[in-house]
Design a protein around this motif. Structure first.
Motif, PDB file in Angstrom:
ATOM      1  N   VAL A  93      20.672  74.303  52.955  1.00 53.71           N
ATOM      2  CA  VAL A  93      20.652  73.841  51.577  1.00 53.71           C
ATOM      3  C   VAL A  93      19.940  72.486  51.560  1.00 53.71           C
ATOM      4  CG1 VAL A  93      22.030  73.255  49.551  1.00 53.71           C
ATOM      5  CG2 VAL A  93      22.849  75.003  51.131  1.00 53.71           C
ATOM      6  N   VAL A  94      18.945  72.362  50.688  1.00 49.85           N
ATOM      7  CA  VAL A  94      18.177  71.121  50.566  1.00 49.85           C
ATOM      8  C   VAL A  94      18.120  70.685  49.101  1.00 49.85           C
ATOM      9  CG1 VAL A  94      16.748  71.581  52.615  1.00 49.85           C
ATOM     10  CG2 VAL A  94      15.963  72.351  50.368  1.00 49.85           C
ATOM     11  N   VAL A  95      17.799  69.411  48.871  1.00 51.02           N
ATOM     12  CA  VAL A  95      17.637  68.905  47.511  1.00 51.02           C
ATOM     13  C   VAL A  95      16.369  69.518  46.921  1.00 51.02           C
ATOM     14  CG1 VAL A  95      17.186  66.839  46.119  1.00 51.02           C
ATOM     15  CG2 VAL A  95      18.871  66.751  47.970  1.00 51.02           C
ATOM     16  N   ASP A  96      16.475  70.014  45.700  1.00 51.56           N
ATOM     17  CA  ASP A  96      15.336  70.623  45.011  1.00 51.56           C
ATOM     18  C   ASP A  96      14.752  69.620  44.013  1.00 51.56           C
ATOM     19  OD1 ASP A  96      13.543  72.604  44.030  1.00 51.56           O
ATOM     20  OD2 ASP A  96      14.983  73.200  42.500  1.00 51.56           O
ATOM     21  N   LYS A  97      15.541  69.223  43.014  1.00 51.32           N
ATOM     22  CA  LYS A  97      15.074  68.281  41.988  1.00 51.32           C
ATOM     23  C   LYS A  97      16.170  67.274  41.676  1.00 51.32           C
ATOM     24  CE  LYS A  97      12.143  71.680  39.701  1.00 51.32           C
ATOM     25  NZ  LYS A  97      12.101  72.664  38.646  1.00 51.32           N
ATOM     26  N   ILE A  98      15.730  66.101  41.221  1.00 53.45           N
ATOM     27  CA  ILE A  98      16.667  65.045  40.835  1.00 53.45           C
ATOM     28  C   ILE A  98      16.316  64.607  39.418  1.00 53.45           C
ATOM     29  CG2 ILE A  98      17.321  62.653  41.280  1.00 53.45           C
ATOM     30  CD1 ILE A  98      16.986  63.231  44.254  1.00 53.45           C
ATOM     31  N   GLY A  99      17.338  64.496  38.571  1.00 53.44           N
ATOM     32  CA  GLY A  99      17.131  64.075  37.189  1.00 53.44           C
ATOM     33  C   GLY A  99      17.514  62.616  37.003  1.00 53.44           C
ATOM     34  N   GLU A 100      16.661  61.891  36.341  1.00 55.20           N
ATOM     35  CA  GLU A 100      16.925  60.475  36.046  1.00 55.20           C
ATOM     36  C   GLU A 100      18.115  60.354  35.084  1.00 55.20           C
ATOM     37  OE1 GLU A 100      15.307  57.999  37.630  1.00 55.20           O
ATOM     38  OE2 GLU A 100      14.374  59.656  38.711  1.00 55.20           O
ATOM     39  N   PRO A 101      18.789  59.189  35.064  1.00 57.05           N
ATOM     40  CA  PRO A 101      19.954  58.998  34.183  1.00 57.05           C
ATOM     41  C   PRO A 101      19.626  59.194  32.696  1.00 57.05           C
ATOM     42  CG  PRO A 101      19.742  57.159  35.711  1.00 57.05           C
ATOM     43  CD  PRO A 101      18.535  58.025  35.900  1.00 57.05           C
ATOM     44  N   THR A 102      18.375  59.004  32.318  1.00 55.73           N
ATOM     45  CA  THR A 102      17.977  59.133  30.907  1.00 55.73           C
ATOM     46  C   THR A 102      17.719  60.579  30.498  1.00 55.73           C
ATOM     47  OG1 THR A 102      15.698  58.758  31.593  1.00 55.73           O
ATOM     48  CG2 THR A 102      16.934  56.838  30.801  1.00 55.73           C
ATOM     49  N   GLU A 103      17.682  61.489  31.463  1.00 54.03           N
ATOM     50  CA  GLU A 103      17.378  62.880  31.136  1.00 54.03           C
ATOM     51  C   GLU A 103      18.566  63.554  30.459  1.00 54.03           C
ATOM     52  OE1 GLU A 103      14.685  65.223  33.584  1.00 54.03           O
ATOM     53  OE2 GLU A 103      14.731  63.578  35.036  1.00 54.03           O
ATOM     54  N   SER A 104      18.256  64.518  29.598  1.00 54.08           N
ATOM     55  CA  SER A 104      19.283  65.188  28.794  1.00 54.08           C
ATOM     56  C   SER A 104      19.743  66.490  29.456  1.00 54.08           C
ATOM     57  CB  SER A 104      18.703  65.519  27.421  1.00 54.08           C
ATOM     58  OG  SER A 104      17.725  66.553  27.562  1.00 54.08           O
ATOM     59  N   TYR A 105      20.746  67.095  28.835  1.00 52.71           N
ATOM     60  CA  TYR A 105      21.213  68.392  29.318  1.00 52.71           C
ATOM     61  C   TYR A 105      20.110  69.446  29.181  1.00 52.71           C
ATOM     62  CZ  TYR A 105      24.404  72.129  30.519  1.00 52.71           C
ATOM     63  OH  TYR A 105      25.005  73.188  31.153  1.00 52.71           O
ATOM     64  N   ASP A 106      19.306  69.328  28.120  1.00 55.85           N
ATOM     65  CA  ASP A 106      18.168  70.246  27.949  1.00 55.85           C
ATOM     66  C   ASP A 106      17.176  70.104  29.104  1.00 55.85           C
ATOM     67  OD1 ASP A 106      19.170  71.295  25.597  1.00 55.85           O
ATOM     68  OD2 ASP A 106      17.979  69.982  24.309  1.00 55.85           O
ATOM     69  N   ASP A 107      16.921  68.856  29.517  1.00 55.47           N
ATOM     70  CA  ASP A 107      16.023  68.620  30.662  1.00 55.47           C
ATOM     71  C   ASP A 107      16.582  69.294  31.911  1.00 55.47           C
ATOM     72  OD1 ASP A 107      14.294  66.972  29.137  1.00 55.47           O
ATOM     73  OD2 ASP A 107      15.533  65.203  29.555  1.00 55.47           O
ATOM     74  N   PHE A 108      17.894  69.149  32.086  1.00 57.86           N
ATOM     75  CA  PHE A 108      18.561  69.767  33.234  1.00 57.86           C
ATOM     76  C   PHE A 108      18.377  71.281  33.204  1.00 57.86           C
ATOM     77  CE2 PHE A 108      22.650  71.896  34.384  1.00 57.86           C
ATOM     78  CZ  PHE A 108      22.426  71.935  35.750  1.00 57.86           C
ATOM     79  N   GLN A 109      18.680  71.905  32.065  1.00 55.68           N
ATOM     80  CA  GLN A 109      18.551  73.362  31.965  1.00 55.68           C
ATOM     81  C   GLN A 109      17.113  73.805  32.211  1.00 55.68           C
ATOM     82  OE1 GLN A 109      20.697  74.215  28.156  1.00 55.68           O
ATOM     83  NE2 GLN A 109      21.779  75.676  29.449  1.00 55.68           N
ATOM     84  N   ALA A 110      16.157  73.026  31.710  1.00 55.22           N
ATOM     85  CA  ALA A 110      14.743  73.365  31.887  1.00 55.22           C
ATOM     86  C   ALA A 110      14.312  73.251  33.353  1.00 55.22           C
ATOM     87  CB  ALA A 110      13.880  72.457  31.016  1.00 55.22           C
ATOM     88  N   SER A 111      15.060  72.492  34.157  1.00 55.09           N
ATOM     89  CA  SER A 111      14.688  72.320  35.567  1.00 55.09           C
ATOM     90  C   SER A 111      15.096  73.521  36.430  1.00 55.09           C
ATOM     91  CB  SER A 111      15.322  71.046  36.131  1.00 55.09           C
ATOM     92  OG  SER A 111      16.697  71.247  36.383  1.00 55.09           O
ATOM     93  N   LEU A 112      15.921  74.409  35.891  1.00 53.09           N
ATOM     94  CA  LEU A 112      16.380  75.576  36.656  1.00 53.09           C
ATOM     95  C   LEU A 112      15.366  76.713  36.503  1.00 53.09           C
ATOM     96  CD1 LEU A 112      20.135  75.450  35.637  1.00 53.09           C
ATOM     97  CD2 LEU A 112      19.171  74.835  37.868  1.00 53.09           C
ATOM     98  N   PRO A 113      14.939  77.307  37.622  1.00 51.33           N
ATOM     99  CA  PRO A 113      13.960  78.402  37.532  1.00 51.33           C
ATOM    100  C   PRO A 113      14.564  79.635  36.867  1.00 51.33           C
ATOM    101  CG  PRO A 113      14.683  78.084  39.810  1.00 51.33           C
ATOM    102  CD  PRO A 113      15.341  77.008  38.991  1.00 51.33           C
ATOM    103  N   VAL A 114      13.735  80.394  36.158  1.00 55.34           N
ATOM    104  CA  VAL A 114      14.242  81.563  35.433  1.00 55.34           C
ATOM    105  C   VAL A 114      14.525  82.747  36.350  1.00 55.34           C
ATOM    106  CG1 VAL A 114      13.209  80.959  33.208  1.00 55.34           C
ATOM    107  CG2 VAL A 114      11.913  82.342  34.832  1.00 55.34           C
TER     108      VAL A 114
END
Length: 143
Positions: free
Chosen positions: A45-66
């Motif tokens: 298991v490795v780190v894939d992406k990191i979200g900055e503190p200013t990012e929203s829940y929408d940004d988080f959801q958009a970071s997940l591959p479909v």
């Protein structure tokens, strides 16, 4: 019989890269990330992406591959009915229906072991499509 046991141990004995634990501790203790996504690569298991503190829940959801599985942690800030600012760390096992069956099996069999490596998770969720991890559901699970 021995061969079957060896395969079972190999599947559940997924390695966890030290960076995963380090980044999670930073999210938990220093609040310098909003979210972290993790993927399984070359039996670890490795780190894939990191979200900055200013990012929203929408940004988080958009970071997940479909069409690929991921593990994710999300630091959810909210205000209680008593007007108190709180935060809860969510662990989300993302396993979309469109991902390959083998990938889903590997992620499912390694989830509990990986989750144990991350000390401080408060809410555990499983999602196979975005509606199963909507912001409304996250808010409901936070209280």
């Amino acid at each position: 019989m021995t061969n079957t046991m060896g395969q079972a141990n190999a599947a559940s004995g997924m390695a966890v890269h030290d960076d995963c634990k380090l980044r999670f501790q930073e999210l938990k203790a220093r609040r310098i990330y909003r979210f972290i996504t993790f993927k399984i690569e070359h039996q670890q298991v490795v780190v894939d992406k990191i979200g900055e503190p200013t990012e929203s829940y929408d940004d988080f959801q958009a970071s997940l591959p479909v069409d690929e599985c991921r593990y994710a942690v999300y630091d959810f800030d909210f205000t209680t009915d008593e007007n108190c600012q709180k935060s809860k760390i969510f662990f989300i096992a993302w396993s979309p229906d469109t991902s390959k069956v083998r990938m889903k099996m590997v992620y499912a069999s390694s989830k509990d072991r990986f989750k144990r490596e991350l000390d401080g998770i408060q809410v555990d969720m499983q999602a196979t499509d975005p509606s199963e991890m909507s912001l409304d559901l996250v808010k409901a699970r936070a209280f």
